[in-house]
Design an enzyme around this catalytic site. Structure first.
Site, PDB file in Angstrom:
ATOM      1  N   ASP A 145       0.828  -1.208   0.000  1.00  0.00           N
ATOM      2  CA  ASP A 145       0.000   0.000   0.000  1.00  0.00           C
ATOM      3  C   ASP A 145       0.866   1.264   0.000  1.00  0.00           C
ATOM      4  O   ASP A 145       1.980   1.253   0.519  1.00  0.00           O
ATOM      5  CB  ASP A 145      -0.924  -0.026   1.232  1.00  0.00           C
TER       6      ASP A 145
ATOM      7  N   ASN B 136     -11.114  -2.592  -5.157  1.00  0.00           N
ATOM      8  CA  ASN B 136     -10.345  -1.644  -5.984  1.00  0.00           C
ATOM      9  C   ASN B 136     -11.034  -1.335  -7.320  1.00  0.00           C
ATOM     10  O   ASN B 136     -10.654  -0.391  -8.007  1.00  0.00           O
ATOM     11  CB  ASN B 136      -8.906  -2.141  -6.210  1.00  0.00           C
TER      12      ASN B 136
HETATM   13  C1  IPE Z   1      -5.473  -2.725  -0.026  1.00  0.00           C
HETATM   14  O1  IPE Z   1      -5.130  -1.391  -0.218  1.00  0.00           O
HETATM   15  C2  IPE Z   1      -5.475  -3.454  -1.335  1.00  0.00           C
HETATM   16  C3  IPE Z   1      -4.184  -3.650  -1.966  1.00  0.00           C
HETATM   17  C4  IPE Z   1      -3.025  -3.321  -1.491  1.00  0.00           C
HETATM   18  C5  IPE Z   1      -4.231  -4.301  -3.238  1.00  0.00           C
HETATM   19  P1  IPE Z   1      -6.234  -0.256  -0.395  1.00  0.00           P
HETATM   20  O2  IPE Z   1      -5.473   1.009  -0.593  1.00  0.00           O
HETATM   21  O3  IPE Z   1      -7.202  -0.644  -1.440  1.00  0.00           O
HETATM   22  O4  IPE Z   1      -6.981  -0.265   1.006  1.00  0.00           O
HETATM   23  P2  IPE Z   1      -7.807   0.875   1.763  1.00  0.00           P
HETATM   24  O5  IPE Z   1      -8.819   1.389   0.794  1.00  0.00           O
HETATM   25  O6  IPE Z   1      -6.836   1.938   2.172  1.00  0.00           O
HETATM   26  O7  IPE Z   1      -8.392   0.192   2.955  1.00  0.00           O
HETATM   27  C1  IPE Z   2      -1.566   0.204  -3.337  1.00  0.00           C
HETATM   28  O1  IPE Z   2      -1.361   1.575  -3.371  1.00  0.00           O
HETATM   29  C2  IPE Z   2      -1.872  -0.384  -4.700  1.00  0.00           C
HETATM   30  C3  IPE Z   2      -3.251  -0.835  -4.857  1.00  0.00           C
HETATM   31  C4  IPE Z   2      -4.180  -0.818  -3.932  1.00  0.00           C
HETATM   32  C5  IPE Z   2      -3.606  -1.363  -6.153  1.00  0.00           C
HETATM   33  P1  IPE Z   2      -2.558   2.606  -3.382  1.00  0.00           P
HETATM   34  O2  IPE Z   2      -2.935   2.879  -4.800  1.00  0.00           O
HETATM   35  O3  IPE Z   2      -3.660   2.149  -2.518  1.00  0.00           O
HETATM   36  O4  IPE Z   2      -1.863   3.893  -2.758  1.00  0.00           O
HETATM   37  P2  IPE Z   2      -2.501   4.913  -1.723  1.00  0.00           P
HETATM   38  O5  IPE Z   2      -3.001   4.112  -0.565  1.00  0.00           O
HETATM   39  O6  IPE Z   2      -3.605   5.623  -2.438  1.00  0.00           O
HETATM   40  O7  IPE Z   2      -1.370   5.804  -1.351  1.00  0.00           O
HETATM   41 MG    MG Z   3      -4.102   2.396  -0.559  1.00  0.00          MG
END
Ligand code: IPE
Ligand code: IPE
Ligand code: MG
Length: 249
Positions: free
Chosen positions: A22, A70
């Protein structure tokens, strides 16, 4: 602080490590870049972590790449992530195969996953299915709740088809019907970016996992951070609801 491979106690290693990758978006924003640049930068982090885990002889590594939630992101970002994950497999699968890594996909193979991505996953799984080294599971279109719901659906179907043959309904009945019943529960789950939540990752399997949170954004993560997390894990006392071995009266 860095932890190198040679600093690690090779006894008491976790058997299965799960990682919620993340912080890609915030990493990019911090640099004035579009979010997609953060995803692109995450590839090097992923690769270094995989190679580092392999060097440690870790048996199971599971990485959360795309959740069932997502899909709620802007269309352009979702499209980018589909192409990115497909490309990642195309770029890395031969090397993973040479490393004797078994690649697997954990998630729902439903209509939302573009056929080209599905195909790439299947090619990688087929190519590496007999490998005997680390199992690298990519959680993609994965959600813990839907996985449990799918297992329950299967249980009911097995009941209706007369396949239960006296099998009692127990937690194991659910475990046996998860997407990969042979996958051991994760001993350690790492989440980057400072968020301290599970976000639907391996819900059923995480009942007794040790959790490790780091503020590092995913693109800045590497094998030394993995080793640091494992070192922290090795200091913990896992009791599984019982008491520590040396603590009885
Ligand atoms: C969790 O991260 C999913 C992945 C890393 C693929 P998210 O960024 O989607 O989670 P939330 O929305 O912060 O809980
Ligand atoms: C994790 O990074 C990747 C996925 C969830 C696909 P994020 O895209 O959630 O990055 P933040 O949390 O918005 O910084
Ligand atoms: Mg995220």
């Amino acid at each position: 602080m860095s932890t190198y491979l040679h600093d690690l106690d090779r006894g008491g290693l976790p058997r299965h490590v799960g990682i919620v990758m993340d912080g890609n978006g915030r990493w990019a924003r911090q640099r004035g870049l579009p979010r997609t640049e953060g995803h692109a930068a995450g590839e090097a982090a992923m690769w270094d972590t995989v190679v580092g885990a392999d060097a440690l002889d870790l048996e199971w590594l599971t990485m959360f790449a795309f959740s069932t939630e997502n899909w709620n992101r802007p269309k352009a970002e979702v499209r980018y992530l589909m192409g990115f994950n497909r490309g990642l497999l195309r770029r890395r699968r031969d090397e993973l195969h040479r490393m004797n890594v078994r690649v697997r996909w954990l998630g729902r193979r439903d209509w939302r996953v573009p056929r080209l991505v599905l195909r790439e996953m299947e090619i990688s799984e087929e190519l590496t299915k007999d490998n005997t080294g680390m199992t690298l599971t990519i959680a993609f279109n994965y959600g813990g709740r839907i996985e449990v719901a799918d297992a329950v659906k299967q249980l009911i179907a097995d009941h209706d088809a007369g396949l239960l043959k006296g099998e009692k309904i127990t937690p194991e009945s659910i475990s046996r019907r998860l997407y990969h019943p042979d996958m051991p529960d994760p001993d350690l789950i790492i989440r980057t970016s400072g968020e301290e939540r599970i976000s639907n990752f391996l819900l059923w399997q995480a009942a007794y996992s040790e959790l490790y949170f780091t503020p590092v954004y995913w693109p800045d993560f590497d094998r030394e951070h993995l080793y640091e997390a494992i070192r922290d894990y090795q200091k913990r006392s896992r009791r599984f609801g019982a008491i520590a071995e040396n603590d009885s009266d």
